[in-house]
Write a protein that holds these residues in place. Structure first.
Motif, PDB file in Angstrom:
ATOM      1  N   SER A 132       0.995  -1.203   0.004  1.00  0.00           N
ATOM      2  CA  SER A 132       0.140   0.143  -0.145  1.00  0.00           C
ATOM      3  C   SER A 132       0.839   1.367  -0.030  1.00  0.00           C
ATOM      4  O   SER A 132       0.552   2.367  -0.779  1.00  0.00           O
ATOM      5  N   PHE A 133       2.104   1.213   0.801  1.00  0.00           N
ATOM      6  CA  PHE A 133       3.136   2.410   0.773  1.00  0.00           C
ATOM      7  C   PHE A 133       3.621   2.714  -0.680  1.00  0.00           C
ATOM      8  O   PHE A 133       3.551   3.805  -1.001  1.00  0.00           O
ATOM      9  N   VAL A 134       4.045   1.595  -1.114  1.00  0.00           N
ATOM     10  CA  VAL A 134       4.569   1.759  -2.362  1.00  0.00           C
ATOM     11  C   VAL A 134       3.575   2.201  -3.406  1.00  0.00           C
ATOM     12  O   VAL A 134       4.000   3.139  -4.410  1.00  0.00           O
ATOM     13  N   LEU A 135       2.585   1.772  -3.499  1.00  0.00           N
ATOM     14  CA  LEU A 135       1.430   2.247  -4.369  1.00  0.00           C
ATOM     15  C   LEU A 135       1.111   3.822  -4.345  1.00  0.00           C
ATOM     16  O   LEU A 135       0.828   4.357  -5.161  1.00  0.00           O
ATOM     17  N   VAL A 136       0.950   4.194  -2.974  1.00  0.00           N
ATOM     18  CA  VAL A 136       0.761   5.457  -2.379  1.00  0.00           C
ATOM     19  C   VAL A 136       1.916   6.396  -3.127  1.00  0.00           C
ATOM     20  O   VAL A 136       1.564   7.494  -3.804  1.00  0.00           O
ATOM     21  N   ILE A 137       3.030   6.031  -2.961  1.00  0.00           N
ATOM     22  CA  ILE A 137       4.325   6.717  -3.555  1.00  0.00           C
ATOM     23  C   ILE A 137       4.076   6.785  -5.106  1.00  0.00           C
ATOM     24  O   ILE A 137       4.347   7.877  -5.607  1.00  0.00           O
ATOM     25  N   ILE A 138       3.944   5.696  -5.711  1.00  0.00           N
ATOM     26  CA  ILE A 138       3.833   5.797  -7.168  1.00  0.00           C
ATOM     27  C   ILE A 138       2.501   6.479  -7.779  1.00  0.00           C
ATOM     28  O   ILE A 138       2.916   7.468  -8.694  1.00  0.00           O
ATOM     29  N   SER A 139       1.391   6.580  -6.929  1.00  0.00           N
ATOM     30  CA  SER A 139       0.390   7.192  -7.254  1.00  0.00           C
ATOM     31  C   SER A 139       0.698   8.817  -7.126  1.00  0.00           C
ATOM     32  O   SER A 139       0.150   9.648  -7.925  1.00  0.00           O
ATOM     33  N   VAL A 140       1.495   9.343  -6.083  1.00  0.00           N
ATOM     34  CA  VAL A 140       1.770  10.543  -5.887  1.00  0.00           C
ATOM     35  C   VAL A 140       2.648  11.122  -6.779  1.00  0.00           C
ATOM     36  O   VAL A 140       2.583  12.123  -7.365  1.00  0.00           O
ATOM     37  N   ILE A 141       3.577  10.188  -7.344  1.00  0.00           N
ATOM     38  CA  ILE A 141       4.699  10.438  -8.338  1.00  0.00           C
ATOM     39  C   ILE A 141       3.938  10.813  -9.700  1.00  0.00           C
ATOM     40  O   ILE A 141       4.090  11.870 -10.323  1.00  0.00           O
ATOM     41  N   ILE A 142       2.967   9.719  -9.914  1.00  0.00           N
ATOM     42  CA  ILE A 142       2.091  10.017 -11.079  1.00  0.00           C
ATOM     43  C   ILE A 142       1.439  11.132 -11.187  1.00  0.00           C
ATOM     44  O   ILE A 142       1.241  11.934 -12.163  1.00  0.00           O
ATOM     45  N   SER A 143       0.706  11.577 -10.151  1.00  0.00           N
ATOM     46  CA  SER A 143      -0.246  12.810  -9.995  1.00  0.00           C
ATOM     47  C   SER A 143       0.590  13.929  -9.980  1.00  0.00           C
ATOM     48  O   SER A 143       0.286  14.977 -10.937  1.00  0.00           O
ATOM     49  N   ILE A 144       1.919  14.029  -9.321  1.00  0.00           N
ATOM     50  CA  ILE A 144       2.657  15.300  -9.595  1.00  0.00           C
ATOM     51  C   ILE A 144       3.247  15.412 -11.048  1.00  0.00           C
ATOM     52  O   ILE A 144       3.130  16.532 -11.556  1.00  0.00           O
ATOM     53  N   SER A 145       3.612  14.496 -11.651  1.00  0.00           N
ATOM     54  CA  SER A 145       3.967  14.082 -13.099  1.00  0.00           C
ATOM     55  C   SER A 145       2.606  14.829 -14.103  1.00  0.00           C
ATOM     56  O   SER A 145       2.945  15.596 -14.751  1.00  0.00           O
ATOM     57  N   ILE A 146       1.707  14.393 -13.921  1.00  0.00           N
ATOM     58  CA  ILE A 146       0.534  15.010 -14.291  1.00  0.00           C
ATOM     59  C   ILE A 146       0.083  16.344 -14.254  1.00  0.00           C
ATOM     60  O   ILE A 146      -0.154  17.238 -15.232  1.00  0.00           O
ATOM     61  N   ILE A 147       0.327  16.761 -13.114  1.00  0.00           N
ATOM     62  CA  ILE A 147      -0.076  18.289 -12.742  1.00  0.00           C
ATOM     63  C   ILE A 147       1.163  19.131 -13.409  1.00  0.00           C
ATOM     64  O   ILE A 147       0.892  20.368 -14.135  1.00  0.00           O
ATOM     65  N   ASN A 148       2.258  18.667 -13.384  1.00  0.00           N
ATOM     66  CA  ASN A 148       3.406  19.337 -14.117  1.00  0.00           C
ATOM     67  C   ASN A 148       3.186  19.519 -15.667  1.00  0.00           C
ATOM     68  O   ASN A 148       3.676  20.333 -16.297  1.00  0.00           O
ATOM     69  N   SER A 149       2.706  18.572 -16.184  1.00  0.00           N
ATOM     70  CA  SER A 149       2.491  18.305 -17.631  1.00  0.00           C
ATOM     71  C   SER A 149       1.394  19.264 -18.097  1.00  0.00           C
ATOM     72  O   SER A 149       1.257  19.696 -19.231  1.00  0.00           O
TER      73      SER A 149
END
Length: 151
Positions: A132-149
């Protein structure tokens, strides 16, 4: 006490499942994309796993361990005196992985009576927390990359 907790889990999980099934058409109107997929995947698994935990607690027949006469509780572990029903349960491990709080509760309640079963449920719960912790980190990274794009 386990049977009462199991019956309460069965009743509350059954009512939650019925309520969620009744409200299912409304979820299609308000949710879309990943939110809809996540809600349709997560809520049945959580509700069904709680229902299975309730059934497990109600049907648990090995609530007491026979103690040989003349034995003390401070003895070292002896395989001959161990509980013959102390084997890891696949269903309990899956529930513990999906809902780590259940694994913690099973570990704390069963560690004296069934150490092997409790240990496997505890390990499954730890794996669940880690994944769960790893999936949360991955989803935060993906969310940040989508927001930056978008900028």
């Amino acid at each position: 006490m386990k049977k009462i907790a199991g019956i309460l889990l069965i009743i509350s999980s059954s009512l939650a499942l019925i309520s969620q099934l009744v409200n299912l058409p409304e979820q299609f109107n308000y949710l879309s994309g990943f939110q809809l997929f996540a809600s349709l995947l997560i809520w049945p698994l959580q509700t069904i796993s709680l229902l299975l935990l309730g059934i497990y607690l109600v049907s648990d027949n090995n609530s007491t361990i026979p103690v040989q006469s003349g034995s003390s509780f401070n003895q070292d572990f002896n395989p001959e005196n161990s509980n013959p029903y102390d084997v890891p349960s696949t269903g309990l491990n899956i529930i513990s992985f999906l809902i780590p709080l259940v694994g913690l509760i099973v570990y704390l309640t069963e560690k004296d009576k069934s150490p092997i079963k409790a240990s496997s449920a505890g390990k499954s719960a730890l794996w669940g927390v880690g994944v769960s912790f790893v999936l949360v980190i991955i989803s935060v990274i993906i969310s940040i990359s989508i927001i930056n794009s978008l900028n």
